[in-house]
Design a protein around this motif. Structure first.
Motif, PDB file in Angstrom:
ATOM      1  N   UNK A  38     -40.709 -25.572 -16.920  1.00  0.00           N
ATOM      2  CA  UNK A  38     -40.264 -24.760 -18.040  1.00  0.00           C
ATOM      3  C   UNK A  38     -40.014 -25.692 -19.228  1.00  0.00           C
ATOM      4  N   UNK A  39     -40.379 -25.244 -20.428  1.00  0.00           N
ATOM      5  CA  UNK A  39     -40.311 -26.078 -21.634  1.00  0.00           C
ATOM      6  C   UNK A  39     -39.337 -25.491 -22.647  1.00  0.00           C
ATOM      7  N   UNK A  40     -38.498 -26.337 -23.206  1.00  0.00           N
ATOM      8  CA  UNK A  40     -37.751 -25.990 -24.411  1.00  0.00           C
ATOM      9  C   UNK A  40     -38.628 -26.457 -25.560  1.00  0.00           C
ATOM     10  N   UNK A  41     -39.087 -25.519 -26.366  1.00  0.00           N
ATOM     11  CA  UNK A  41     -40.123 -25.816 -27.347  1.00  0.00           C
ATOM     12  C   UNK A  41     -39.697 -26.852 -28.385  1.00  0.00           C
ATOM     13  N   UNK A  42     -40.696 -27.477 -28.986  1.00  0.00           N
ATOM     14  CA  UNK A  42     -40.477 -28.532 -29.975  1.00  0.00           C
ATOM     15  C   UNK A  42     -39.722 -27.983 -31.176  1.00  0.00           C
ATOM     16  N   UNK A  43     -38.760 -28.764 -31.635  1.00  0.00           N
ATOM     17  CA  UNK A  43     -37.982 -28.417 -32.812  1.00  0.00           C
ATOM     18  C   UNK A  43     -37.375 -29.693 -33.397  1.00  0.00           C
ATOM     19  N   UNK A  44     -36.737 -29.551 -34.555  1.00  0.00           N
ATOM     20  CA  UNK A  44     -36.156 -30.710 -35.240  1.00  0.00           C
ATOM     21  C   UNK A  44     -34.849 -30.290 -35.907  1.00  0.00           C
ATOM     22  N   UNK A  45     -33.911 -31.219 -36.013  1.00  0.00           N
ATOM     23  CA  UNK A  45     -32.632 -30.981 -36.674  1.00  0.00           C
ATOM     24  C   UNK A  45     -32.459 -31.991 -37.803  1.00  0.00           C
ATOM     25  N   UNK A  46     -31.616 -31.653 -38.769  1.00  0.00           N
ATOM     26  CA  UNK A  46     -31.370 -32.534 -39.905  1.00  0.00           C
ATOM     27  C   UNK A  46     -30.280 -33.559 -39.620  1.00  0.00           C
ATOM     28  N   UNK A  47     -29.746 -33.557 -38.415  1.00  0.00           N
ATOM     29  CA  UNK A  47     -28.666 -34.486 -38.066  1.00  0.00           C
ATOM     30  C   UNK A  47     -28.866 -34.973 -36.630  1.00  0.00           C
ATOM     31  N   UNK A  48     -28.283 -36.131 -36.315  1.00  0.00           N
ATOM     32  CA  UNK A  48     -28.344 -36.670 -34.957  1.00  0.00           C
ATOM     33  C   UNK A  48     -27.629 -35.723 -33.997  1.00  0.00           C
ATOM     34  N   UNK A  49     -28.057 -35.730 -32.748  1.00  0.00           N
ATOM     35  CA  UNK A  49     -27.319 -34.996 -31.722  1.00  0.00           C
ATOM     36  C   UNK A  49     -27.596 -35.611 -30.357  1.00  0.00           C
ATOM     37  N   UNK A  50     -26.810 -35.178 -29.384  1.00  0.00           N
ATOM     38  CA  UNK A  50     -26.969 -35.662 -28.013  1.00  0.00           C
ATOM     39  C   UNK A  50     -27.326 -34.483 -27.114  1.00  0.00           C
ATOM     40  N   UNK A  85     -38.838 -32.082 -27.680  1.00  0.00           N
ATOM     41  CA  UNK A  85     -38.835 -30.987 -26.719  1.00  0.00           C
ATOM     42  C   UNK A  85     -38.621 -31.548 -25.324  1.00  0.00           C
ATOM     43  N   UNK A  86     -38.295 -30.656 -24.408  1.00  0.00           N
ATOM     44  CA  UNK A  86     -37.952 -31.047 -23.049  1.00  0.00           C
ATOM     45  C   UNK A  86     -38.727 -30.189 -22.057  1.00  0.00           C
ATOM     46  N   UNK A  87     -39.087 -30.780 -20.919  1.00  0.00           N
ATOM     47  CA  UNK A  87     -39.736 -30.044 -19.837  1.00  0.00           C
ATOM     48  C   UNK A  87     -38.977 -30.304 -18.544  1.00  0.00           C
ATOM     49  N   UNK A  88     -38.643 -29.230 -17.830  1.00  0.00           N
ATOM     50  CA  UNK A  88     -37.945 -29.360 -16.551  1.00  0.00           C
ATOM     51  C   UNK A  88     -38.876 -29.981 -15.518  1.00  0.00           C
ATOM     52  N   UNK A  89     -38.400 -30.998 -14.823  1.00  0.00           N
ATOM     53  CA  UNK A  89     -39.155 -31.623 -13.737  1.00  0.00           C
ATOM     54  C   UNK A  89     -38.743 -31.061 -12.382  1.00  0.00           C
ATOM     55  N   UNK A  90     -37.585 -30.412 -12.351  1.00  0.00           N
ATOM     56  CA  UNK A  90     -37.071 -29.809 -11.122  1.00  0.00           C
ATOM     57  C   UNK A  90     -36.662 -28.372 -11.420  1.00  0.00           C
TER      58      UNK A  90
END
Length: 113
Positions: A38-50, A85-90
């Motif tokens: 499952x993928x959290x789609x590509x996106x961008x923010x104007x500030x750093x985050x964790x 973006x992120x993809x689940x490996x498990x």
């Protein structure tokens, strides 16, 4: 690079798997990815985050390049202006994105796709 957005082997998460909270100007978005790939789609923010991987494992991408694979517990730092973006490996992955909005004048993080 694989285009995860259009690859039928991967599935984008529906929004009902997303929860929002805010505490002392820290804006938190929690994602549950039930199935691997499952993928959290590509996106961008104007500030750093964790982004915290609190359960399971993910592959993280930034500006079209793989950042790496992260298994819980792990923290991924995403600099301002970087497409990611992120993809689940498990199965059963939980991610939490934390945005410090203090001093930005924003009520929620600006998200650009």
């Amino acid at each position: 690079m694989t285009n995860l957005e259009t690859n039928s082997n991967y599935k984008q998460i529906p929004l009902d798997y997303v929860e929002f909270s805010e505490v002392d100007d820290i804006w938190i978005r929690s994602y549950t990815l039930v199935k691997a790939k499952t993928v959290i789609s590509q996106h961008v923010h104007e500030h750093d985050h964790a982004t915290i991987v609190s359960r399971g494992a993910v592959e993280a991408w930034q500006d079209g390049e793989i950042l790496g694979q992260y298994a819980a517990p792990a923290v991924i730092i995403i600099p301002a202006g970087k497409k990611h973006h992120f993809m689940a490996l498990t199965d059963d992955v939980v991610l939490c994105c934390l945005h410090n909005l203090r001093g930005t004048g924003l009520e929620s993080p600006k998200i650009k796709e």
